[in-house]
Design an enzyme around this catalytic site. Structure first.
Site, PDB file in Angstrom:
ATOM      1  N   HIS A 125       0.832  -1.211   0.000  1.00  0.00           N
ATOM      2  CA  HIS A 125       0.000   0.000   0.000  1.00  0.00           C
ATOM      3  C   HIS A 125       0.865   1.259   0.000  1.00  0.00           C
ATOM      4  O   HIS A 125       1.683   1.446   0.891  1.00  0.00           O
ATOM      5  CB  HIS A 125      -0.903  -0.033   1.243  1.00  0.00           C
ATOM      6  CG  HIS A 125      -1.883   1.090   1.315  1.00  0.00           C
ATOM      7  ND1 HIS A 125      -2.038   1.860   2.432  1.00  0.00           N
ATOM      8  CD2 HIS A 125      -2.765   1.556   0.395  1.00  0.00           C
ATOM      9  CE1 HIS A 125      -2.981   2.764   2.209  1.00  0.00           C
ATOM     10  NE2 HIS A 125      -3.442   2.590   0.983  1.00  0.00           N
ATOM     11  N   HIS A 171      -1.207  11.161  -2.044  1.00  0.00           N
ATOM     12  CA  HIS A 171      -2.495  10.747  -1.490  1.00  0.00           C
ATOM     13  C   HIS A 171      -3.459  11.901  -1.249  1.00  0.00           C
ATOM     14  O   HIS A 171      -4.601  11.891  -1.719  1.00  0.00           O
ATOM     15  CB  HIS A 171      -2.260   9.977  -0.186  1.00  0.00           C
ATOM     16  CG  HIS A 171      -3.521   9.439   0.419  1.00  0.00           C
ATOM     17  ND1 HIS A 171      -4.345  10.197   1.239  1.00  0.00           N
ATOM     18  CD2 HIS A 171      -4.141   8.242   0.294  1.00  0.00           C
ATOM     19  CE1 HIS A 171      -5.392   9.481   1.592  1.00  0.00           C
ATOM     20  NE2 HIS A 171      -5.298   8.294   1.039  1.00  0.00           N
ATOM     21  N   GLU A 187      -4.693   4.193  -8.024  1.00  0.00           N
ATOM     22  CA  GLU A 187      -5.973   4.709  -7.513  1.00  0.00           C
ATOM     23  C   GLU A 187      -6.213   6.118  -8.026  1.00  0.00           C
ATOM     24  O   GLU A 187      -5.448   7.047  -7.741  1.00  0.00           O
ATOM     25  CB  GLU A 187      -6.010   4.702  -5.983  1.00  0.00           C
ATOM     26  CG  GLU A 187      -7.383   5.189  -5.509  1.00  0.00           C
ATOM     27  CD  GLU A 187      -7.551   5.307  -3.998  1.00  0.00           C
ATOM     28  OE1 GLU A 187      -6.758   4.721  -3.250  1.00  0.00           O
ATOM     29  OE2 GLU A 187      -8.491   6.015  -3.594  1.00  0.00           O
ATOM     30  N   ASP A 228      -1.506   6.391  -5.316  1.00  0.00           N
ATOM     31  CA  ASP A 228      -2.602   7.345  -5.501  1.00  0.00           C
ATOM     32  C   ASP A 228      -2.183   8.406  -6.502  1.00  0.00           C
ATOM     33  O   ASP A 228      -1.052   8.902  -6.436  1.00  0.00           O
ATOM     34  CB  ASP A 228      -2.922   8.029  -4.166  1.00  0.00           C
ATOM     35  CG  ASP A 228      -3.204   7.023  -3.076  1.00  0.00           C
ATOM     36  OD1 ASP A 228      -4.261   6.380  -3.136  1.00  0.00           O
ATOM     37  OD2 ASP A 228      -2.346   6.856  -2.170  1.00  0.00           O
ATOM     38  N   GLU A 270       0.391  -0.422  -4.698  1.00  0.00           N
ATOM     39  CA  GLU A 270      -0.729   0.503  -4.799  1.00  0.00           C
ATOM     40  C   GLU A 270      -0.181   1.913  -4.723  1.00  0.00           C
ATOM     41  O   GLU A 270       0.789   2.177  -3.988  1.00  0.00           O
ATOM     42  CB  GLU A 270      -1.695   0.240  -3.637  1.00  0.00           C
ATOM     43  CG  GLU A 270      -3.034   0.926  -3.742  1.00  0.00           C
ATOM     44  CD  GLU A 270      -3.142   2.282  -3.069  1.00  0.00           C
ATOM     45  OE1 GLU A 270      -4.189   2.926  -3.222  1.00  0.00           O
ATOM     46  OE2 GLU A 270      -2.179   2.728  -2.393  1.00  0.00           O
TER      47      GLU A 270
HETATM   48  O1  G3P Z   1      -6.086   0.452  -1.653  1.00  0.00           O
HETATM   49  C1  G3P Z   1      -7.131   1.135  -1.082  1.00  0.00           C
HETATM   50  C2  G3P Z   1      -6.727   2.264  -0.221  1.00  0.00           C
HETATM   51  O2  G3P Z   1      -5.563   2.859  -0.717  1.00  0.00           O
HETATM   52  C3  G3P Z   1      -7.829   3.249  -0.145  1.00  0.00           C
HETATM   53  O3  G3P Z   1      -7.673   4.196   0.832  1.00  0.00           O
HETATM   54  O4  G3P Z   1      -7.141   6.420   1.680  1.00  0.00           O
HETATM   55  O5  G3P Z   1      -5.351   4.708   1.574  1.00  0.00           O
HETATM   56  O6  G3P Z   1      -6.225   5.743  -0.508  1.00  0.00           O
HETATM   57  P1  G3P Z   1      -6.546   5.314   0.877  1.00  0.00           P
HETATM   58 CA    CA Z   2      -4.982   4.573  -2.097  1.00  0.00          CA
END
Ligand code: G3P
Ligand code: CA
Length: 226
Positions: A7, A49, A101, A36, A34
């Site tokens: 993550h 993020h 994301e 953002d 993962e």
């Molecule tokens: O992978 C899902 C997760 O990243 C969603 O929440 O706030 O960490 O972007 P967040």
């Molecule tokens: Ca995320």
């Protein structure tokens, strides 16, 4: 075998969404990272993020109101810089898959362009909490795999209607919502399940036993032996 998704890279061990975090996830042996994405004022795709920079950098202001050059002057923890999506692709291409994301309007088109330019369609999956962003990117590239993130029981009970309308390739619930019944139903629809925020070993082991396909964690070393 359940895939381990680092993550924001390997954010339990390095500053989130930075190049060092993605390199750490590769070294640990994650199956995927993962990250953002947002758009800068001058329409560059950056990996970050929050909508505002002050929690994660030494600056102040909204990403969408700053140029890439302005954002590049800021320091994250350990003096890391905010990377562009292209810089992350350069680190990860042919080494690890990406889970991108979409956090903001305008990202579907810009991200799709970068995916095509780098020829990494088979190395990428897309997520978002916003179904309209997933619809947009799916219309641009129907073969891209997309999954809807959600964290409430309300969306969870509605998700079966969205499966065909987006259309979704996988379902991406908050880990605390996942039950064996949900996983079995998703599989009966031909959809895989990615559960996010799996930061305790016991929870991860329980989800793996339920048949969850992918788990997102800040601490991939909990699940990957050195
Ligand atoms: O992978 C899902 C997760 O990243 C969603 O929440 O706030 O960490 O972007 P967040
Ligand atoms: Ca995320």
């Amino acid at each position: 075998m359940t895939k381990i998704v680092g993550h924001k890279g390997a954010s339990g061990y390095a500053p989130e969404n930075t190049l060092i975090s993605f390199r750490t996830a590769i070294t640990i042996g994650c199956n995927r990272v993962e990250l953002d994405v947002r758009l800068t004022k001058d329409k560059q795709v950056v990996v970050f993020h929050d909508d505002e920079v002050s929690k994660l950098t030494n600056g102040v202001g909204f990403v969408s109101e700053m140029t890439l050059a302005e954002l590049k002057k800021l320091d994250c923890e350990q003096d890391e810089k905010i990377p562009t999506l292209q810089e992350v692709i350069d680190v990860c291409k042919d080494k690890i898959d990406l889970q991108i994301e979409l956090k903001a309007d305008g990202t579907p088109e810009a991200v799709n362009e970068l995916i095509l330019k780098n020829d990494i369609q088979d190395q990428v999956v897309i997520t978002s909490f916003q179904d309209y962003l997933l619809k947009e990117i799916k219309q641009l590239s129907p073969n891209l795999k997309v999954g809807l993130l959600f964290k409430t029981n309300e969306v969870m009970s509605e998700i079966w209607n969205l499966v065909d309308s987006v259309p979704l390739d996988f379902l991406a619930p908050f880990s605390g919502l996942v039950t064996k019944e949900f996983v079995d139903k998703a599989h009966s629809f031909g959809k895989s399940v990615y559960a996010y925020r799996v930061n305790e070993k016991e929870l991860g082991d329980k989800l793996i036993k339920m048949g969850v396909d992918d788990i997102g964690t800040d601490f991939p070393k909990l699940f990957i032996k050195e």
